[in-house]
Design an enzyme around this catalytic site. Structure first.
Site, PDB file in Angstrom:
ATOM      1  N   HIS A 199       0.693  -1.389   0.181  1.00  0.00           N
ATOM      2  CA  HIS A 199       0.173  -0.219   0.077  1.00  0.00           C
ATOM      3  C   HIS A 199       0.924   1.249  -0.019  1.00  0.00           C
ATOM      4  CE1 HIS A 199       1.195  -0.333   4.266  1.00  0.00           C
ATOM      5  NE2 HIS A 199       0.744   0.863   4.356  1.00  0.00           N
ATOM      6  N   HIS A 214       4.600   0.060   0.086  1.00  0.00           N
ATOM      7  CA  HIS A 214       5.365  -0.642   1.074  1.00  0.00           C
ATOM      8  C   HIS A 214       4.634  -1.725   1.638  1.00  0.00           C
ATOM      9  CE1 HIS A 214       3.606   2.762   3.218  1.00  0.00           C
ATOM     10  NE2 HIS A 214       3.769   1.955   4.446  1.00  0.00           N
TER      11      HIS A 214
HETATM   12  C1  SIN Z   1       3.154   1.207   7.971  1.00  0.00           C
HETATM   13  O1  SIN Z   1       2.719   1.076   7.069  1.00  0.00           O
HETATM   14  O2  SIN Z   1       3.211   2.471   8.251  1.00  0.00           O
HETATM   15  C2  SIN Z   1       3.815   0.490   9.079  1.00  0.00           C
HETATM   16  C3  SIN Z   1       4.905  -0.162   8.390  1.00  0.00           C
HETATM   17  C4  SIN Z   1       5.692  -1.091   9.023  1.00  0.00           C
HETATM   18  O3  SIN Z   1       5.312  -1.414  10.378  1.00  0.00           O
HETATM   19  O4  SIN Z   1       6.922  -1.743   8.913  1.00  0.00           O
END
Ligand code: SIN
Length: 288
Positions: A106, A254
């Site tokens: 996302h 990510h």
């Molecule tokens: C997020 O998507 O903001 C969290 C990413 C993570 O916990 O690594």
């Protein structure tokens, strides 16, 4: 200027060395950080023993911060600019609702009408192994599509929903999340306002394309996700306590990996820099 940059992967990411964020960063260093942010998409600052106030102050250099009205149950009570990403149990002993945050590909707040410009995630406690975060370069994802496919996706809007992977979140959290965040249609290709480059804007929160059925949409969504997250477009970040990681949500996606022993603490805190208005509330009748 005192900073040094070390690339972290072929596709994206650089470590910034020589900056101590317990001090205000000079204007010259700030300009170097900002230009590295635009160039590399993800920046890592290791060993930053900063307070919550210093985290917020540094984040504000990038723009106005979100107070997380779309996720009010996950923000800190006294600092609404800080979103908790934690497996710490709640005060009443029940499991944290933010323990699965980010476990789908996302871009932050894509399910709102003001998707995030950038995010700054500070690691307070991390498991000894696992719990890494993957980042994909969405410029490369777009630029490596055939011209014909670029022409198809240029005209599409994806319908984003606010769901979180893995069941078992409290019913109250689920109901609030749905009430506050109706599905939103976002362009599948966005032009980055500062670099003028086109980036693919797709993720696992996209359930279908506007004007198409879920069945019609699914094969293309799956292709685009597979294409965008090929290993050569990805950087994998292995967390250490006191890391501060900054990413540009306008050209990256990510995924937080849930591959760690849940008996170990994973506690991170995120500020979110507000981006420009984008998208519209989805016309769900167009799905039928
Ligand atoms: C997020 O998507 O903001 C969290 C990413 C993570 O916990 O690594």
């Amino acid at each position: 200027m005192t900073i040094e940059l070390r690339p972290l992967s072929y596709a994206l990411g650089a470590e910034v060395r020589g900056l101590d964020l317990t001090n205000r960063c000079s204007d010259a260093d700030w300009r170097a950080v900002h230009s590295a942010f635009l160039k590399h998409g993800v920046l890592l600052f290791r060993g930053q023993k900063i307070t919550r106030e210093q985290h917020i102050a540094f984040s504000r250099r990038f723009g106005e911060l979100d107070s997380h009205e779309s996720l009010p149950l996950d923000r800190d009570r006294t600092h609404p600019e800080l979103l908790m990403v934690t497996n710490d149990a709640k005060e009443d002993g029940s499991p944290s609702n933010s323990r699965y945050t980010g476990q789908m590909w996302h871009s932050d707040l894509s399910f709102t009408l003001a998707p995030a410009l950038g995010s700054l995630l500070r690691a307070v406690a991390v498991p000894p192994v696992g719990g890494d975060t993957l980042f994909a370069n969405m410029y490369l994802a777009y630029e490596t599509l055939s011209q014909r496919m670029q022409g198809i996706v240029d005209d599409l809007h994806g319908i984003h929903v606010p769901e979180r992977k893995n069941a078992g979140l409290s019913a109250h959290w689920e109901a609030e999340n749905r009430r506050l965040n109706p599905p939103v249609a976002q362009p599948v290709v966005r032009v980055h306002p500062e670099t003028d480059r086109k980036a693919l804007y797709i993720g696992e929160k996209v359930k279908c394309f506007e004007g198409m059925t879920p069945e019609e949409s699914r094969p293309l969504i799956e292709f685009l996700l597979r294409h965008a997250t090929r290993p050569q477009f990805v950087f994998r970040h292995q967390w250490q306590a006191d890391d501060l990681l900054l990413w540009d949500n306008r050209c990256t996606a990510h995924l937080a990996l849930g591959d760690y022993d849940p008996r170990h603490r994973r506690h991170l805190e995120r500020t979110t820099v507000l981006g420009a208005a984008s998208g519209h509330v989805a016309n769900l009748e167009s799905i039928a």
